[in-house]
Design a protein around this motif. Structure first.
Motif, mmCIF file in Angstrom:
data_model
loop_
_atom_site.group_PDB
_atom_site.id
_atom_site.type_symbol
_atom_site.label_atom_id
_atom_site.label_comp_id
_atom_site.label_asym_id
_atom_site.label_seq_id
_atom_site.Cartn_x
_atom_site.Cartn_y
_atom_site.Cartn_z
ATOM 1 N N CYS A 35 7.185 15.718 4.471
ATOM 2 C CA CYS A 35 7.170 15.987 2.777
ATOM 3 C C CYS A 35 5.887 15.750 2.074
ATOM 4 O O CYS A 35 5.716 16.019 1.060
ATOM 5 N N GLY A 36 5.491 14.653 2.471
ATOM 6 C CA GLY A 36 4.320 14.007 1.637
ATOM 7 C C GLY A 36 4.424 13.323 0.461
ATOM 8 O O GLY A 36 3.497 12.880 -0.172
ATOM 9 N N HIS A 37 5.589 12.812 0.357
ATOM 10 C CA HIS A 37 5.927 11.937 -0.959
ATOM 11 C C HIS A 37 5.413 10.580 -0.383
ATOM 12 O O HIS A 37 5.308 10.043 0.548
ATOM 13 N N CYS A 49 13.041 13.160 -1.818
ATOM 14 C CA CYS A 49 13.866 14.674 -1.505
ATOM 15 C C CYS A 49 14.952 14.277 -0.456
ATOM 16 O O CYS A 49 15.329 15.197 -0.360
ATOM 17 N N ARG A 50 15.215 13.254 0.045
ATOM 18 C CA ARG A 50 16.304 12.898 1.015
ATOM 19 C C ARG A 50 15.809 13.952 2.335
ATOM 20 O O ARG A 50 16.786 14.245 3.129
ATOM 21 N N PRO A 79 0.925 -1.153 0.087
ATOM 22 C CA PRO A 79 0.120 -0.097 0.053
ATOM 23 C C PRO A 79 0.863 1.234 0.208
ATOM 24 O O PRO A 79 2.021 1.213 0.611
ATOM 25 N N PRO A 80 0.310 2.157 -0.630
ATOM 26 C CA PRO A 80 1.126 3.515 -0.590
ATOM 27 C C PRO A 80 1.304 4.374 0.856
ATOM 28 O O PRO A 80 0.358 4.434 1.410
ATOM 29 N N VAL A 81 2.438 4.627 1.107
ATOM 30 C CA VAL A 81 2.729 5.220 2.492
ATOM 31 C C VAL A 81 3.261 6.734 2.262
ATOM 32 O O VAL A 81 3.874 7.035 1.571
ATOM 33 N N HIS A 98 -3.731 14.897 0.050
ATOM 34 C CA HIS A 98 -3.871 13.361 -0.437
ATOM 35 C C HIS A 98 -4.927 13.719 -1.661
ATOM 36 O O HIS A 98 -4.811 12.998 -2.666
ATOM 37 N N GLU A 99 -6.237 14.149 -1.316
ATOM 38 C CA GLU A 99 -7.076 14.562 -2.307
ATOM 39 C C GLU A 99 -6.744 15.105 -3.389
ATOM 40 O O GLU A 99 -7.134 15.054 -4.741
ATOM 41 N N ARG A 100 -5.575 16.156 -3.342
ATOM 42 C CA ARG A 100 -5.455 16.987 -4.422
ATOM 43 C C ARG A 100 -4.067 16.225 -5.181
ATOM 44 O O ARG A 100 -4.185 16.189 -6.451
ATOM 45 N N SER A 101 -3.449 15.231 -4.460
ATOM 46 C CA SER A 101 -2.261 14.815 -5.116
ATOM 47 C C SER A 101 -2.543 13.531 -5.735
ATOM 48 O O SER A 101 -1.867 13.078 -6.633
ATOM 49 N N ALA A 102 -3.732 12.678 -5.263
ATOM 50 C CA ALA A 102 -3.981 11.475 -5.833
ATOM 51 C C ALA A 102 -4.259 11.584 -7.158
ATOM 52 O O ALA A 102 -3.928 10.866 -8.156
ATOM 53 N N ALA A 103 -5.215 12.607 -7.556
ATOM 54 C CA ALA A 103 -5.468 12.827 -9.273
ATOM 55 C C ALA A 103 -4.166 13.124 -9.932
ATOM 56 O O ALA A 103 -3.943 12.621 -11.094
#
Length: 535
Positions: free
Chosen positions: A30-32, A55-56, A23-25, A110-115
């Protein structure tokens, strides 16, 4: 799942996200997004602190990306997003409440980055094929720079060459009959042939040109690129062999100069590549270690977009192929991997075939036979988590299955074993090993083939199906029979207690040893005292 559905993939292993296995974590702050198995492997390799693979940046904590996973499952079903497993969601909600400030900020993203992840996945699938032909382990390296150290120390007669005889058996030539230059030349030609077969363009440089600081095409460097009509390939390889003649051995080891030259060339020419490999064949330490490491760091800065050039490198993977057994040289490059490996997209230090096979076996990855073909794949800059971890740590069951899939090319097609569909073929199912282990092992056996094992000096199957079966059995035992163990383990890894344990485990081990020593001494004194009283 229909063929038109494009699923976002993990940026490390390039596998599609799946709620059950990977699953994605999200990394906080940073939110990556990275799949859980890859993030756990990266956390284990980073001893003192966790860094984001992209991004390290320092990862304070991590949380499952429920929004992305729900959107993936909704796109597969063709219906509205669902919450999935209720118990799993309840556990995840508890995790979010434990660190509400940081996690809620990431959750809103998440809602914005998933798309955006979906659109990026669709764009990537349209730009390039998911797997190149004749590629042993899948990686998306687009361009390779190979530098061959032609310093004077390459004349030393302590090299090793592994060659196949007419019967297909590997023979080792050494014992004072092979120079280091012959070993480097042999390895470079193997890498060039592999890159040509998998259609990856590459430039091959001599470390020391005839005119110091000036590399001339055809004399000091040559480009080999696979044309669509296959023209000029023989001429290019002939030029490479001529460039690697013993007469071109000269100079010392100015690795900082060639690294600076390559960085400037990349910035000036503006390569449109996404990922670049830097392969080095050497037998000694750089003339100026500080300058060489500074140039590598500058390359890494350009890769992260922090350089002064407007055309920065998206990614850089460094592979160092050693042509010596000197302890100080091996120790320096291994320490360099620990020192700046996290600043690059990846770094791998490789020895000869025999030594690397021993390291792979010592790491616990005995389910695969480490053969010459696999070693060449890693020497050619295998920008993959599989090649990097193969000789460092026992692969998780997820990465084990991924490696088997790529080595045997199981993702192409698989036969259906039902009696009513004898001639029908269906696409490879990602969770086949978990849902139908017998069918998966049958598929592995049907695709398996023999390779020469230099350690045992005989031909053996590439994949040991029995050991794979045992690994799957243990995985099911701990993750299905004992679900509480998995829940506690995920909580422990996700929390900061994991980092605390990494810090205190060595002092605790030392205290335990001191306690055992003191206990043994006390027992010895008591026995001696009782013996004296008895006399």
């Amino acid at each position: 799942m229909t063929a038109s559905v494009v699923i976002p993939t993990c940026c490390i292993c390039l596998e599609e996200f799946n709620r059950e296995v990977n699953p994605p974590v999200s990394c906080v702050p940073c939110g990556h997004d990275v799949c859980r198995p890859c993030l756990e492997q990266c956390s284990i390799m980073q001893r003192f602190r966790r860094l984001c693979p992209l991004c390290r940046g320092t990862v304070t904590t991590q949380m499952p990306n429920r929004a992305l996973m729900d959107m993936i499952e909704a796109s597969v079903r063709g219906g509205p997003p669902a919450r999935g497993n209720t118990q799993e969601d309840e556990r995840q909600d508890i995790d979010v409440d434990s660190d509400a400030r940081d996690l809620n900020q990431v959750d809103r993203k998440h809602e914005r980055s998933a798309a955006n992840l979906f659109s990026a996945a669709i764009k990537k699938s349209g730009e390039m094929d998911s797997r190149r032909a004749n590629e042993l382990i899948h990686d998306d390296t687009d361009f390779v720079f190979c530098v061959v150290d032609n310093s004077g120390s390459m004349r030393n007669i302590d090299g090793k060459i592994f060659e196949k005889d007419a019967a297909g058996k590997l023979r080792k030539r050494a014992h004072g009959s092979v120079t280091r230059w012959q070993e480097a030349r042999h390895k470079c030609l193997q890498v060039a042939e592999y890159n040509f077969k998998r259609a990856v363009p590459a430039v091959y440089y001599l470390l020391n040109p005839k005119s110091p600081g000036s590399w001339v095409l055809g004399e000091d460097f040559i480009t080999i690129e696979r044309a669509e009509d296959g023209s000029d390939s023989e001429a290019a390889f002939a030029g490479l062999r001529k460039m690697l003649e013993p007469a071109n051995v000269r100079g010392n080891t100015p690795l900082d100069q060639i690294t600076r030259h390559l960085r400037q060339q990349i910035a000036a020419e503006g390569h449109s590549c996404k990922k670049i490999g830097y392969v080095l064949f050497t037998d000694g330490q750089p003339n100026c270690k500080r300058s060489f490491e500074a140039e590598l760091r500058q390359m890494a800065s350009d890769a992260r977009g922090g350089g002064q050039s407007s055309r920065s490198l998206p990614s850089l993977f460094l592979t160092i192929n050693l042509c010596t057994d000197e302890d100080d040289v091996v120790s320096y490059y291994n320490d360099l991997d620990q020192k700046i490996g996290n600043e690059l997209s990846g770094m791998d230090v490789l020895d000869d075939l025999e030594a690397e096979q021993k390291e792979v076996m010592s790491a616990g990855n005995t389910f695969v036979t480490y053969c010459e073909e696999l070693h060449i794949c890693r020497m050619a800059c295998c920008h993959s988590v599989l090649g990097d971890l193969l000789d460092e740590k026992t692969l998780s069951i997820f990465h084990m299955v991924k490696l088997i899939k790529e080595l045997l090319r199981l993702e192409l097609e698989q036969p259906v074993s039902s009696a009513s569909n004898q001639n029908h073929r269906s696409p490879y199912e990602t969770l086949l090993w978990l849902e139908d282990t017998d069918a998966y092992l049958e598929l592995v056996e049907s695709k398996n083939f023999n390779v020469f094992d230099f350690h045992s000096k005989r031909s053996r199957p590439l994949i040991n199906a029995k050991k794979v079966k045992n690994a799957i059995w243990w995985y099911k035992l701990w993750h299905e029979t004992l679900p509480m163990y998995q829940s506690c383990r995920e909580r422990f890894v996700d929390s900061n207690l994991y980092l605390l344990w990494r810090w205190i485990q060595v002092p605790m081990l030392l205290l335990l040893c001191v306690w055992l020593l003191r206990t043994a001494m006390v027992q010895k004194l008591l026995v001696q005292l009782l013996t004296d009283q008895g006399e």
